[in-house]
Structure formats: C-alpha cells, structure tokens
Design a protein around this motif. Structure first.
Motif, PDB file in Angstrom:
ATOM      1  N   ILE A 162       0.856  -1.088   0.039  1.00  0.00           N
ATOM      2  CA  ILE A 162       0.134   0.153  -0.082  1.00  0.00           C
ATOM      3  C   ILE A 162       1.041   1.230   0.066  1.00  0.00           C
ATOM      4  O   ILE A 162       0.403   2.185  -0.381  1.00  0.00           O
ATOM      5  CB  ILE A 162      -0.955  -0.148   1.244  1.00  0.00           C
ATOM      6  CG1 ILE A 162      -2.167  -1.073   1.038  1.00  0.00           C
ATOM      7  CG2 ILE A 162      -1.633   1.509   1.215  1.00  0.00           C
ATOM      8  CD1 ILE A 162      -2.782  -0.962  -0.160  1.00  0.00           C
ATOM      9  N   GLN A 163       2.059   1.211   0.748  1.00  0.00           N
ATOM     10  CA  GLN A 163       2.873   2.421   0.755  1.00  0.00           C
ATOM     11  C   GLN A 163       3.496   2.623  -0.730  1.00  0.00           C
ATOM     12  O   GLN A 163       3.484   3.897  -0.980  1.00  0.00           O
ATOM     13  CB  GLN A 163       3.895   2.044   1.871  1.00  0.00           C
ATOM     14  CG  GLN A 163       3.487   2.387   3.229  1.00  0.00           C
ATOM     15  CD  GLN A 163       4.398   2.199   4.234  1.00  0.00           C
ATOM     16  OE1 GLN A 163       5.458   1.724   3.924  1.00  0.00           O
ATOM     17  NE2 GLN A 163       4.331   2.227   5.684  1.00  0.00           N
ATOM     18  N   THR A 164       3.896   1.481  -1.280  1.00  0.00           N
ATOM     19  CA  THR A 164       4.526   1.875  -2.371  1.00  0.00           C
ATOM     20  C   THR A 164       3.492   2.418  -3.574  1.00  0.00           C
ATOM     21  O   THR A 164       3.800   3.049  -4.370  1.00  0.00           O
ATOM     22  CB  THR A 164       5.545   0.422  -3.105  1.00  0.00           C
ATOM     23  OG1 THR A 164       4.518  -0.511  -2.878  1.00  0.00           O
ATOM     24  CG2 THR A 164       6.500   0.470  -2.043  1.00  0.00           C
ATOM     25  N   LEU A 165       2.325   1.617  -3.512  1.00  0.00           N
ATOM     26  CA  LEU A 165       1.187   2.065  -4.205  1.00  0.00           C
ATOM     27  C   LEU A 165       0.975   3.360  -4.243  1.00  0.00           C
ATOM     28  O   LEU A 165       0.787   4.359  -5.271  1.00  0.00           O
ATOM     29  CB  LEU A 165       0.127   1.128  -4.077  1.00  0.00           C
ATOM     30  CG  LEU A 165      -1.278   1.401  -4.944  1.00  0.00           C
ATOM     31  CD1 LEU A 165      -1.152   1.393  -6.205  1.00  0.00           C
ATOM     32  CD2 LEU A 165      -2.359   0.744  -4.393  1.00  0.00           C
ATOM     33  N   THR A 166       0.629   4.059  -2.813  1.00  0.00           N
ATOM     34  CA  THR A 166       0.260   5.414  -2.648  1.00  0.00           C
ATOM     35  C   THR A 166       1.335   6.099  -3.044  1.00  0.00           C
ATOM     36  O   THR A 166       1.176   7.283  -3.601  1.00  0.00           O
ATOM     37  CB  THR A 166      -0.371   5.476  -1.316  1.00  0.00           C
ATOM     38  OG1 THR A 166       0.661   5.060  -0.413  1.00  0.00           O
ATOM     39  CG2 THR A 166      -1.697   4.747  -1.091  1.00  0.00           C
ATOM     40  N   GLY A 167       2.597   5.891  -2.689  1.00  0.00           N
ATOM     41  CA  GLY A 167       3.730   6.588  -2.979  1.00  0.00           C
ATOM     42  C   GLY A 167       3.943   7.059  -4.531  1.00  0.00           C
ATOM     43  O   GLY A 167       4.421   8.187  -5.089  1.00  0.00           O
ATOM     44  N   PHE A 168       3.783   5.923  -5.191  1.00  0.00           N
ATOM     45  CA  PHE A 168       3.629   5.896  -6.898  1.00  0.00           C
ATOM     46  C   PHE A 168       2.890   6.826  -7.461  1.00  0.00           C
ATOM     47  O   PHE A 168       3.133   7.980  -8.121  1.00  0.00           O
ATOM     48  CB  PHE A 168       3.512   4.548  -7.408  1.00  0.00           C
ATOM     49  CG  PHE A 168       3.465   4.437  -8.874  1.00  0.00           C
ATOM     50  CD1 PHE A 168       4.436   5.390  -9.735  1.00  0.00           C
ATOM     51  CD2 PHE A 168       2.274   4.063  -9.590  1.00  0.00           C
ATOM     52  CE1 PHE A 168       4.379   5.219 -11.097  1.00  0.00           C
ATOM     53  CE2 PHE A 168       2.193   4.124 -11.018  1.00  0.00           C
ATOM     54  CZ  PHE A 168       3.101   4.671 -11.714  1.00  0.00           C
ATOM     55  N   TYR A 169       1.501   6.856  -6.895  1.00  0.00           N
ATOM     56  CA  TYR A 169       0.583   7.555  -7.299  1.00  0.00           C
ATOM     57  C   TYR A 169       0.679   9.223  -6.850  1.00  0.00           C
ATOM     58  O   TYR A 169       0.363  10.170  -7.636  1.00  0.00           O
ATOM     59  CB  TYR A 169      -0.917   7.257  -7.279  1.00  0.00           C
ATOM     60  CG  TYR A 169      -1.288   6.198  -8.119  1.00  0.00           C
ATOM     61  CD1 TYR A 169      -1.631   6.367  -9.493  1.00  0.00           C
ATOM     62  CD2 TYR A 169      -1.094   5.102  -7.870  1.00  0.00           C
ATOM     63  CE1 TYR A 169      -2.201   5.495 -10.383  1.00  0.00           C
ATOM     64  CE2 TYR A 169      -1.754   3.800  -8.499  1.00  0.00           C
ATOM     65  CZ  TYR A 169      -1.993   4.011 -10.004  1.00  0.00           C
ATOM     66  OH  TYR A 169      -2.502   3.359 -10.878  1.00  0.00           O
TER      67      TYR A 169
END
Length: 448
Positions: free
Chosen positions: A389-396
């Motif tokens: 979730i952290q890498t997903l939200t960080g990417f967007y």
C-alpha cells in the motif's frame, strides 16, 4: 468575352486591389484552445469593453480643449423714460449691439489640447495593462483547471488500484494467508479518495467560475475539454528578461505615461501666467449723445493674471510640480516592484521546473519500479500488505506531485508574461535571440 463578363471581371479585380491596399486579410484562428479563450476574453470582458469605450470618448476631448471660448453677444436698449415707461418705445430709443470674443494667450489652447491627448495615451496604456493582466489570469485559470482534471484522473486510477488491492487482501484473508488488518487498511485508503476528490471538484468549480467571470460569458466547456497542460520548457536567463523589462513592461510604461501626462499639466500651469485677450465690436443705433447717429465701436482688452499671481497661479504651478515629483517617484517604485515580481515569478517557475525534472527523470521511475517490485514480492509472499500500500500510494502521489509542479510552472510563467507584457521568449534581447540557457536539455541551475 462579352461586355457583361468583362465588366464583372474588372469589378472583381477592383475589389481585390482595394482589399490588398487596405490590408484587409482573413484572421487565422488561434492555435490553441487557451489562446482562443484569451481572444474571447479580450473581446467580451466587460472591464475591457468599458475601458475601450472610455478611450473612444476621451479621443473627443483634445478637440474641445483646443477650441476657443464661447463668444458673447449683447443687445442693449437705452433711454427709457421713468416713470412713463413704454415698452413699444424700445426700438425708438438708443440701441447697442455688441459682440465679443475671448482669445487665450499664445500656446494655451495647444497646451490644453496636448494635455488632453496625453490623457488619452494614459488610458491606452492602462488598457494594455488590463489586457496583459486578463491574459495572465485566463492562462493561470486554464492551467489550474487542466491540472485539476488530470489530478482527478489520477485519483480514479489510484482508487481502481486500491480496490484491486483490497480484493487481493480479502482473497488472501479468506484462505488464511493474510489478516483482517490488511483488508481494513485497504478500505481506509479507499475511503480517503472521495474526500480528496471532493476538494478537487471544489477547485474545478472555482476555476470554471473564474473563467466565466473573466470571459464575461460562459466558457465553452467543449473547448475547455481540449486543453492540454504543456510540459515545462527551459527558461531563458533572468538577465535577458531584465534587459527589456523597463521598456516593455505594461505597468512601467503606464507609469512613464503618467509622468508624460503630468509634464503636460505643468506646461498648462505655466501658460496660465500669460494674459488672455478680449476682442469686441458693436453698433450704436440712434446714439443720443452723438446727435442720434449710428456708430461702430471696437474694443480691445486683456486679463490681469498678476492680480491673482500669489493666490491662484503660483500655488497651481507648485501643485503641478509636486505632482510631477510624485509621479516620478511612483515610476521608480513601479520599476522596483516589477523587477521584484519578475524575479519572484521566475524563481517560482525555475523551482517548479527543477521539481518536475526530478520527478520525471528519477523519482517517478523509481517509485514505479518500487511499486512493481513490492507487488511481485507480495505475490510471492515475501512482502507484507502494508509495504504494498505504501509503495502504491507513493507511486501515485509522485505522479500528483509532478503534475502539481507542472501546473505551478505554467501559472508562474503566465505571471511572468503578465509582468513582461509578452511571451517569455519574445522578451529576450532580439540581438541575442537564443542566449546560453535556451537548450534542449533541462537547465539544472537557473541562478548561474
């Protein structure tokens, strides 16, 4: 060829010749949707229309200012007997017919007309400032709107990705591989998206309302949907922009025009020290003092401005001179303020450009690779759901930050063009149209 056909051909050739000599050409449509909106605003904005009408009205003032004062005519009936007044004896008594004309001193009318003409130039320079500011406001609102629209698309993408992650977490939990905290974490992130979208919807409505206000009519929504947010372009050196600032900036030119206007007022105040002349002529009919004869009379007179030298004309000249000093100080302040605003807008654009380049050339790619790597690791049960979730939200979030930097750059550049009164690249010294710094590669340090 028949006479009728020959006459038609000659008529067409005549119209072509007239059109070519009068310079009537078809205007090409604007290249981009935002320029089309700017053109619409310049034509329909109520404030600009009012200013143009004011200028049209003021162009009639110089002619009035140069006109002579109104002449005077006088009819005088004399020698009525009292108390035996008889109106029907009016024309049998002495009659005086007089005509007089006041003639201002040499140069007064010219100075008054010149002052009025300079006032027109002042309003024309004010119109240029208003047009430049309106163009900048339109572009800033358009780019803000384009940024919000793209941010909304990013929110849609992250919501879809989070929903897919939530389904994955729920499926893993159902087979005993995950835990309930993963499902709750995904649902919490999904719940946050509508709140952020609501704020973006508000910003979009504000931008649309601002555009409608600036245009003076409802903005073409289909035209707005075709607007693309341009990629940031390298900025020219700041020194190159500063060179022509004092000559080209609309606000500075308006301030200098104010000095020019005040010079005309000083000239008028000086001319008021000169006396005006009065010329007159008259006819005395049945002049009883001259045996009832008819005589012509001529009069020549002049005003005595020295009688009010101390209480009227000297204070008026002193007032005009002090106002001239004030306008000169205002011009210096406008130059300083314009330089400051240009530097501030330039540094804001440069910072946004560097931020955009950092995301484009490094952070965005790294965050995407981190997300893809974490997703693969989570699928292989080598990473936990929280890391995913952290890498997903960080990417967007990095996509959003890059987009915000892109929009901030365009708004700052629009502000620079408002200050300069022309596109940024057009403000460079024409003898050196592509100075160091204008290159295809990104500029890394704008302060050098």
């Amino acid at each position: 060829m028949s006479p009728t056909s020959l006459r038609t051909l000659l008529l067409c050739l005549g119209w072509i010749t007239i059109i070519s000599f009068t310079g009537i050409t078809a205007q090409s449509p604007p290249d981009t949707p935002e320029e089309a909106l700017v053109a619409t605003a310049l034509e329909h904005n109520p404030g600009l229309r009012a200013q143009r009408q004011k200028i049209e009205a003021m162009t009639l003032v110089p002619v009035q200012a140069r006109a002579l004062p109104d002449p005077t005519a006088e009819l005088e009936l004399m020698n009525f007997e009292i108390p035996y007044f008889k109106p029907w004896d009016a024309f049998s008594s002495m009659i005086n017919l007089n005509y007089s004309q006041s003639i201002p001193a040499a140069g007064k009318r010219r100075a008054a007309g010149e002052e009025a003409r300079r006032e027109v130039e002042m309003e024309e320079s004010r119109l240029a400032v208003m047009e430049s500011e309106l163009r900048g406001q339109i572009l800033a609102a358009v780019y803000r709107l384009a940024t919000v629209e793209r941010l909304l698309k990013i929110k849609d993408e992250i919501q879809q990705a989070l929903e897919a992650s939530a389904q994955t977490a729920a499926a893993a939990y159902s087979v005993g591989r995950g835990n309930q905290a993963d499902v709750l974490l995904a649902q919490a992130e999904i719940t946050r998206i509508p709140i952020e979208r609501q704020d973006l919807f508000k910003q979009r409505e504000v931008a649309l309302a601002q555009l409608d206000s600036l245009l003076g009519e409802t903005a073409d929504r289909e035209l707005l949907s075709r607007i693309q947010l341009p990629d940031p372009a390298p900025l020219p050196p700041l020194d190159g922009l500063m060179k022509n600032l004092e000559e080209k900036a609309p606000e500075i030119r308006m301030a200098r025009t104010g000095e020019y206007v005040q010079e005309g007022r000083v000239e008028v105040a000086k001319k008021n020290f000169k006396p005006d002349w009065m010329l007159g002529a008259g006819v005395r009919i049945r002049d009883m003092s001259m045996r009832g004869g008819t005589f012509l009379t001529f009069r020549l007179g002049f005003s005595l401005p020295f009688m009010h030298h101390r209480d009227r004309y000297v204070p008026a000249l002193e007032e005009a001179l002090r106002m001239q000093d004030s306008t000169q100080s205002e011009t210096r302040q406008t130059v300083v303020s314009s330089r400051y605003k240009l530097v501030a807008a330039y540094e804001s654009a440069a910072r946004s450009l560097r931020t955009y380049e950092l995301y484009r050339d490094g952070l965005l790619l790294q965050s995407r690779l981190a997300y893809e790597s974490t997703l693969a690791a989570y699928s292989a049960q080598k990473a936990d759901f929280n890391a995913l979730i952290q890498t997903l939200t960080g990417f967007y979030q990095n996509q959003s930050d890059q987009l915000l930097a892109q929009g901030d750059y365009q708004e700052a550049r629009a502000m620079m063009e408002v200050i300069l009164g022309q596109p940024v690249l057009a403000a460079i010294d024409p003898e050196n149209p592509k100075p160091p710094g204008i290159a295809d590669e990104p500029i890394r340090d704008h302060k050098e």
